[in-house]
Scaffold this motif. Structure first.
Motif, short mmCIF file in Angstrom:
data_model
loop_
_atom_site.label_atom_id
_atom_site.label_comp_id
_atom_site.label_asym_id
_atom_site.label_seq_id
_atom_site.Cartn_x
_atom_site.Cartn_y
_atom_site.Cartn_z
N VAL A 148 14.31 -17.20 48.48
CA VAL A 148 14.95 -17.17 47.15
C VAL A 148 14.48 -15.96 46.37
CG1 VAL A 148 15.05 -18.33 44.91
CG2 VAL A 148 15.38 -19.65 47.01
N ALA A 149 13.18 -15.70 46.41
CA ALA A 149 12.64 -14.54 45.70
C ALA A 149 13.16 -13.24 46.29
CB ALA A 149 11.11 -14.58 45.75
N MET A 150 13.32 -13.19 47.61
CA MET A 150 13.86 -11.99 48.24
C MET A 150 15.30 -11.76 47.81
SD MET A 150 12.36 -12.58 52.11
CE MET A 150 13.29 -11.21 52.78
N GLU A 151 16.11 -12.84 47.74
CA GLU A 151 17.52 -12.70 47.40
C GLU A 151 17.73 -12.45 45.91
OE1 GLU A 151 21.55 -15.48 47.27
OE2 GLU A 151 19.79 -16.15 48.40
N ARG A 152 17.11 -13.28 45.07
CA ARG A 152 17.35 -13.17 43.63
C ARG A 152 16.53 -12.06 42.98
NH1 ARG A 152 21.07 -15.50 45.07
NH2 ARG A 152 21.95 -17.46 44.29
N GLY A 153 15.36 -11.78 43.54
CA GLY A 153 14.51 -10.74 42.96
C GLY A 153 14.60 -9.42 43.66
N ASN A 154 15.42 -9.37 44.72
CA ASN A 154 15.58 -8.13 45.49
C ASN A 154 14.23 -7.61 45.97
OD1 ASN A 154 17.05 -6.10 46.73
ND2 ASN A 154 16.97 -4.76 44.93
N TRP A 206 15.19 -19.76 40.58
CA TRP A 206 14.85 -18.47 39.99
C TRP A 206 14.80 -18.54 38.47
CZ3 TRP A 206 12.26 -14.95 42.11
CH2 TRP A 206 12.24 -13.64 41.64
N TYR A 207 15.69 -19.34 37.88
CA TYR A 207 15.68 -19.53 36.42
C TYR A 207 14.39 -20.21 35.97
CZ TYR A 207 16.21 -22.26 32.19
OH TYR A 207 15.96 -22.88 30.98
N VAL A 267 9.68 -25.50 52.68
CA VAL A 267 9.93 -25.21 51.27
C VAL A 267 9.31 -23.87 50.89
CG1 VAL A 267 9.39 -25.92 48.91
CG2 VAL A 267 10.24 -27.60 50.56
N GLU A 268 8.11 -23.61 51.37
CA GLU A 268 7.47 -22.33 51.06
C GLU A 268 8.30 -21.16 51.59
OE1 GLU A 268 3.22 -19.97 51.82
OE2 GLU A 268 3.48 -22.04 52.47
N LYS A 269 8.80 -21.30 52.81
CA LYS A 269 9.65 -20.25 53.38
C LYS A 269 10.93 -20.09 52.57
CE LYS A 269 12.01 -18.94 57.67
NZ LYS A 269 12.31 -19.34 59.07
N ALA A 270 11.52 -21.22 52.15
CA ALA A 270 12.76 -21.17 51.36
C ALA A 270 12.52 -20.50 50.01
CB ALA A 270 13.31 -22.58 51.15
N LEU A 271 11.38 -20.78 49.38
CA LEU A 271 11.07 -20.16 48.08
C LEU A 271 10.90 -18.65 48.24
CD1 LEU A 271 8.56 -22.79 46.64
CD2 LEU A 271 10.92 -22.38 45.88
N ARG A 287 6.31 -12.99 48.99
CA ARG A 287 5.15 -13.85 49.23
C ARG A 287 4.10 -13.65 48.14
NH1 ARG A 287 4.22 -16.12 54.01
NH2 ARG A 287 5.52 -14.54 55.05
N ARG A 288 3.88 -12.38 47.79
CA ARG A 288 2.91 -12.07 46.75
C ARG A 288 3.39 -12.60 45.39
NH1 ARG A 288 -2.06 -12.00 45.15
NH2 ARG A 288 -2.55 -10.40 43.60
N PHE A 289 4.69 -12.59 45.15
CA PHE A 289 5.26 -13.12 43.90
C PHE A 289 4.87 -14.59 43.73
CE2 PHE A 289 8.67 -15.65 41.98
CZ PHE A 289 8.82 -15.03 40.75
N TRP A 290 5.04 -15.37 44.81
CA TRP A 290 4.71 -16.79 44.71
C TRP A 290 3.20 -17.00 44.66
CZ3 TRP A 290 7.91 -20.21 43.01
CH2 TRP A 290 9.30 -20.01 43.18
#
Length: 608
Positions: free
Chosen positions: A578-584, A548-549, A571-575, A591-594
Motif C-alpha cells: 500500500v505504501a509503495m502504491e499510494r506513496g510511490n 493511506w488516509y 498484513v505486513e506485506k500488504a501494508l 518498509r522503513r515508512f512503516w
C-alpha cells in the motif's frame, strides 16, 4: 541434517467520511469500496484458484528464510530446539567395522505412536550424555509433635534451623490450591494471582468450526487493590492455568507415587534456578508444598517435546534392557537423526513417554529437575473494563471479558488434546454450561492476575483520531473493547474501522452483533472459505485508500492483532505494498515508512 520442517475488516455513509488532507477532491473510501481496486477487478477478473496461499499452509521449506517464516525461528534456533542443545550432524547410518544389533521394541500403543524409525542400533554407542544434575529434592517433613497439621498450601522456609518455627505458621496460609496456585507461584509484587469467579461463559463459534472459541465473563470485584494498576482497554490478563487433574494423577500413577503421599506436605529443596516459580531470582529455595501441587502448578507436562536429559533419566532407571538400549540410543550420537525426527514430530507428553517405556520409574524429584516450568498464559480483554458492571445479590460486581480459542494437537490415547491454557478454559466452560443446563449454580474460577495493562494495544489506544483495526480469529477480541470505548463519543473526527478475517461467517464470526449500534458502519468481515474467498491481507490492499488516509492523519493509527504466521506476515506485506502504491515508494522505503510509524506509535502489531 535430520530435522525437517512440517506444516508449519458495509459501506460508510458519504457524509460521515473525512476527506484526505492532501487531496480535497478525494474522500477516504468506505470499507467496501476502493476505486482503484474495482478498476483492477474489471480489467483482470479475480482467479480464485490462483490466489496465493497463506504462508502458514506452505509445506516445504526450501531455504533458511522459509524456516524462519514458517517456524518463527532462525535455523540456529531450530537446531537447538531440535536436538536439545547439541548438533544435528549425525553419523553414517552404517560404518565399516561397527557391529549392529536388533533390539526388541516395546509392544505397546504408546511406543508405536512415537513413530520411531529404528531397525538396528550400534552395539557400541558414543557421546552418551551424563545424567543431568539434580537440582530438585523432595524430603520427608518431620514436624514437631505439638505442631498443627499442615495444609496443602506452601510456606517458604529459611534455613533448616527455622523449620520447626516455620511449621507452626503453616496453618496461617489459607489457600485453596484446587482453584489457585500456591503462594510461591505468585508473580512479582504487586501482582497477585486471584481466583476470579466465572460469572458466565458461552461458545462464540458454531457447530462445525475448525477451532472452538469461548467467551468468559470474569468477576473481579474483589481483586486486590494494592497493585495500583487498573484494568485498561486493550490490556491483557495473565492466567496461571494448571495441568489437567487427570493427567497429573496419571503421571503420579506411572511413577508409582503412593496415593497417601501425593497430598502430604513435603519439604522441597532446590539448589539453583527459579523453579518452582517463573518470577523469582535464580537462587536456592526451601519451602513446604505437596507433590500434587508441584506437578499441577509448576511443571509443564505436555507443551514441549522430550529432551535428552529426560530420556537419559528414563534410560538410567529402565529395568528392561531393551528399553534401556533404545533410550540410550536416542541420547547417543548414533541416534541423533532418529532423535531429531522424534523432537520435530507431534509433541509427546510426559505420560506418553512413560507409557512407551513402562519399566522406567525414576524418582519424581529427578523428573522435576529437567521438566520445563509451567508458564502463565496471557489473554486480551475483549470489553471496555470501565463500563462492564452487574447488579447481583444487591451488590455491584465488576466484570472483565475475554475470548479463548482452543488449540489442539494430536494425542495417542484420545486422538487429540487441548493446550494447557486453552484446555483449562474449555474444561471450565463445559463444566459451567453443563451445570447451567441442569439448572444448577456452580462456582468455577480462573486463577488470573493483571498481566499486561501496559502492552502495546493498551498503551497506544487513544480517544481521538481515526483507527483501522485489523484482526483475524481471536485476534479480533481486544478490538471489541476499542470499539465499545470509541463509539460512545464517535463522530466524523473519531471514526473507527474494523477488518475482521474469518474462515466462514456462519460458524467462525466472533462477537457478531455485539459491537454497538454502528456495527454495520464500522466492521467489514472478510471470509476466506466462503463466497469469493479472500484473506484479510488481501482486503488491506483492496482498502489501500483508507489505509493511506488513516496512517497519514493526525493521531491516525493502524492496529494489527492475530497470528504471526499467515495473517501477521501477510498484513505486513500488504501494508508495505500500500505504501509503495499510494506513496510511490520503493520496497525498502515503504518498509522503513512503516518502521517509522511503529516507532511513532501509529502502527501497532500485536502478533504471536
Amino acid at each position: 541434517m535430520a530435522s525437517r520442517v512440517d506444516s508449519l475488516l458495509a459501506q460508510q455513509t458519504a457524509n460521515c467520511i473525512p476527506e484526505e488532507p492532501c487531496a480535497p477532491a478525494s474522500a477516504a473510501p468506505s470499507l467496501t469500496f476502493s476505486e482503484s481496486a474495482d478498476e483492477q477487478d474489471m480489467e483482470e477478473p479475480r482467479q480464485i484458484d490462483t490466489r496465493p496461499r497463506r504462508a502458514s499452509t506452505r509445506l516445504i521449506a526450501q531455504s533458511p528464510a522459509d524456516i524462519q517464516r514458517i517456524t518463527g525461528e532462525t535455523t540456529t534456533q531450530l537446531i537447538k530446539r531440535c536436538c536439545g542443545g547439541g548438533c544435528c550432524l549425525g553419523l553414517e547410518a552404517k560404518q565399516n567395522g561397527i557391529q549392529f544389533e536388533r533390539v526388541q521394541l516395546p509392544d505397546n500403543d504408546a511406543f508405536r505412536s512415537l513413530l520411531l524409525k529404528i531397525d538396528e542400533i550400534p552395539a557400541t554407542l558414543n557421546n552418551i550424555p551424563d545424567l543431568p544434575e539434580q537440582t530438585t529434592f523432595l524430603q520427608p517433613l518431620r514436624r514437631p509433635s505439638n505442631a498443627p497439621s499442615p495444609t496443602d498450601s506452601a510456606v517458604s522456609l529459611g534455613t533448616a534451623g527455622d523449620l520447626e518455627r516455620s511449621m507452626e505458621k503453616l496453618g496461617l496460609e489459607d489457600l485453596d490450591t484446587r482453584i489457585q496456585p500456591p503462594s510461591y507461584v505468585q508473580p512479582h509484587p504487586p501482582h497477585h494471582v486471584f481466583p476470579a469467579r466465572i460469572h458466565n461463559t458461552r461458545e462464540l463459534t458454531g457447530r462445525g468450526a475448525e477451532k472452538r472459541t469461548f467467551h468468559f465473563d470474569l468477576d473481579v470485584t474483589n481483586y486486590p487493590e494494592a497493585e495500583g494498576v487498573d484494568f485498561k482497554v486493550g490490556g491483557a490478563i495473565g492466567v496461571s492455568a494448571p495441568n489437567e487433574e487427570s493427567s497429573v494423577e496419571e503421571i503420579l500413577d506411572l511413577l508409582l507415587v503412593p496415593r497417601f503421599l501425593r497430598d502430604k506436605p513435603v519439604l522441597l529443596r532446590t539448589t539453583k534456578g527459579r523453579w518452582p516459580t517463573v518470577w523469582g531470582d535464580d537462587q536456592a529455595r526451601e519451602l513446604v508444598t505437596t507433590r500434587r501441587d508441584l506437578l499441577t502448578w509448576c511443571s509443564d507436562i505436555q507443551s514441549y517435546p522430550p529432551t535428552k536429559p529426560l530420556l537419559r533419566i528414563l534410560a538410567e532407571y529402565a529395568t528392561d534392557k531393551n528399553e534401556r538400549k533404545l533410550l540410550m540410543f536416542l541420547c547417543a550420537a548414533e541416534g541423533q537423526g532418529v532423535f531429531c525426527d522424534f523432537r520435530t514430530g507431534p509433541h509427546v507428553s510426559l505420560s506418553q513417554i512413560l507409557h512407551a517405556f513402562p519399566s522406567s520409574k525414576p524418582p519424581l524429584d529427578l523428573i522435576l529437575s529437567v521438566l520445563q516450568p509451567l508458564m502463565p498464559r496471557f489473554y486480551s480483554l475483549s470489553n471496555d473494563p470501565h463500563e462492564s458492571f452487574l447488579e447481583r445479590d444487591g451488590k455491584q460486581h465488576r466484570l472483565i471479558e475475554i475470548a479463548v480459542t482452543v488449540h489442539e494437537t494430536t494425542d495417542w490415547q484420545i486422538g487429540h488434546r487441548a493446550g494447557v491454557g486453552s484446555g483449562f478454559f474449555q474444561r471450565q466452560a463445559l463444566k459451567f454450561l453443563e451445570a447451567q443446563e441442569r439448572g444448577k449454580e456452580i462456582d468455577l474460577y480462573i486463577p488470573m492476575f493483571k498481566g499486561l495493562m501496559a502492552n502495546p494495544l493498551a498503551k497506544q489506544f487513544v480517544s481521538d483520531g481515526p483507527m483501522l483495526l485489523i484482526g483475524a480469529g481471536v485476534g479480533i477480541a481486544p478490538f471489541r473493547g476499542f470499539v465499545q470505548r470509541r463509539l460512545k463519543t464517535a463522530n466524523c473526527a473519531n471514526k473507527v474501522w474494523v477488518l475482521q478475517g474469518i474462515r466462514d461467517s456462519l460458524v467462525d464470526e466472533l462477537y457478531s452483533g455485539e459491537w454497538g449500534v454502528h456495527e454495520d458502519e464500522v466492521k467489514k468481515v472478510v471470509q476466506s472459505r466462503r463466497g469469493v474467498g479472500r484473506y484479510v491481507q488481501e482486503e488491506v490492499k483492496h482498502q489501500a485508500d483508507l489505509v493511506w488516509y488513516i496512517i497519514n492523519s493526525i493521531d491516525g493509527r493502524v492496529f494489527v492483532c492475530g497470528s504471526t504466521r499467515g495473517m501477521g506476515e501477510g498484513v505486513e506485506k500488504a501494508l508495505i505494498e500500500v505504501a509503495m502504491e499510494r506513496g510511490n515508494l520503493e520496497r525498502e522505503e515503504a518498509r522503513r515508512f512503516w518502521d517509522l510509524k511503529k516507532e511513532a506509535g501509529q502502527y501497532i502489531a500485536e502478533t504471536w
